[in-house]
Design an enzyme around this catalytic site. Structure first.
Site, PDB file in Angstrom:
ATOM      1  N   TYR A 254      -3.106  -1.672 -10.789  1.00  0.00           N
ATOM      2  CA  TYR A 254      -2.040  -2.450 -10.161  1.00  0.00           C
ATOM      3  C   TYR A 254      -2.490  -3.841  -9.710  1.00  0.00           C
ATOM      4  CZ  TYR A 254       0.166   2.134  -9.911  1.00  0.00           C
ATOM      5  OH  TYR A 254       0.694   3.364 -10.225  1.00  0.00           O
TER       6      TYR A 254
ATOM      7  N   HIS B 139       4.138  -6.562  -8.121  1.00  0.00           N
ATOM      8  CA  HIS B 139       4.326  -5.794  -6.885  1.00  0.00           C
ATOM      9  C   HIS B 139       3.140  -5.962  -5.928  1.00  0.00           C
ATOM     10  CE1 HIS B 139       7.588  -3.498  -5.427  1.00  0.00           C
ATOM     11  NE2 HIS B 139       7.186  -2.280  -5.707  1.00  0.00           N
TER      12      HIS B 139
ATOM     13  N   TYR C 219       0.252   3.173  -1.175  1.00  0.00           N
ATOM     14  CA  TYR C 219       1.186   2.801  -2.238  1.00  0.00           C
ATOM     15  C   TYR C 219       2.423   2.183  -1.596  1.00  0.00           C
ATOM     16  CZ  TYR C 219      -1.891   5.019  -5.543  1.00  0.00           C
ATOM     17  OH  TYR C 219      -3.003   5.335  -6.280  1.00  0.00           O
TER      18      TYR C 219
ATOM     19  N   ASN D 182       5.713   2.282  -1.746  1.00  0.00           N
ATOM     20  CA  ASN D 182       6.880   2.983  -1.205  1.00  0.00           C
ATOM     21  C   ASN D 182       6.613   3.735   0.085  1.00  0.00           C
ATOM     22  OD1 ASN D 182       8.108   1.970  -3.458  1.00  0.00           O
ATOM     23  ND2 ASN D 182       8.385   3.938  -4.468  1.00  0.00           N
TER      24      ASN D 182
ATOM     25  N   ASN E  37      11.556  -1.025  -1.467  1.00  0.00           N
ATOM     26  CA  ASN E  37      11.127   0.275  -0.935  1.00  0.00           C
ATOM     27  C   ASN E  37       9.997   0.172   0.090  1.00  0.00           C
ATOM     28  OD1 ASN E  37      13.048   1.770  -2.320  1.00  0.00           O
ATOM     29  ND2 ASN E  37      11.754   1.938  -4.136  1.00  0.00           N
TER      30      ASN E  37
END
Length: 190
Positions: free
Chosen positions: A14, A19, A64, A66, A112
């Site tokens: 990631y 994000h 993470y 969310n 989120n």
């Protein structure tokens, strides 16, 4: 004391995705402020630095995206911070790539990570939103936010990160209201 939280996802896969805009911005801020010692605390990586005589906590939740609130809420309470002492930096699809927008309040905007922070008892934090643009018609939102920036928009994104670093430091120095006046983009008059 202030806590600057960059939202993102842990893990190499990631690292350079849209994000992870918050992580990239907090990393740039850490480099600018000379913070290089990160410690694991309450489901987050935390570095402490002094800025103009004030302790600043730089935070990258490791939960993470969310589930970001599971790190932010406990840290805020542990350090006895008022909500406006918490700055959250995150990606925003509703802004063009690299555009910075600072706000003192607002909704979760469908994000989120912000929903999770709301659910964990923090709603009146200062928002530093950095634009990542909308997905191409053939892309899903998930594909868009978990993809890296393409070479044609990467310079605009990097300018946005630099603007966010300057704005965060400016808000710490001047106060949020003056910082918003100075660092939010000006509306063009017609």
């Amino acid at each position: 004391m202030h806590m600057i939280v960059g939202l993102g996802n842990p893990g190499r896969e990631y690292e350079n995705t849209k994000h992870n805009t918050g992580f990239m911005t907090v990393d740039a801020l850490a480099a600018d402020m000379g913070a290089d010692r990160w410690q694991q605390k309450m489901a987050a990586l935390v570095a402490s630095v002094s800025f103009r005589g004030e302790t600043i906590l730089l935070v990258k939740p490791q939960t993470y995206m969310n589930d970001s609130g599971r790190a932010v809420g406990p840290l805020m309470r542990w350090y006895k911070l008022a909500e406006p002492q918490v700055y959250i930096v995150y990606d925003d699809m509703d802004l063009p790539v690299g555009r910075l927008r600072i706000r003192k309040s607002g909704s979760d905007g469908g994000h989120n990570g912000i929903k999770s922070i709301f659910a964990n008892g923090c709603t009146e934090f200062i928002r530093f939103r950095i634009g990542i643009g909308r997905p191409l018609p053939q892309w899903s939102v998930v594909d868009h936010v978990l993809a890296p920036f393409t070479p044609d928009v990467l310079p605009a994104f990097q300018e946005g990160v630099a603007a966010a670093v300057a704005a965060i430091k400016g808000c710490l120095e001047l106060g949020v209201d003056k910082g918003m006046n100075r660092f939010n983009p000006k509306k063009k008059r017609e």
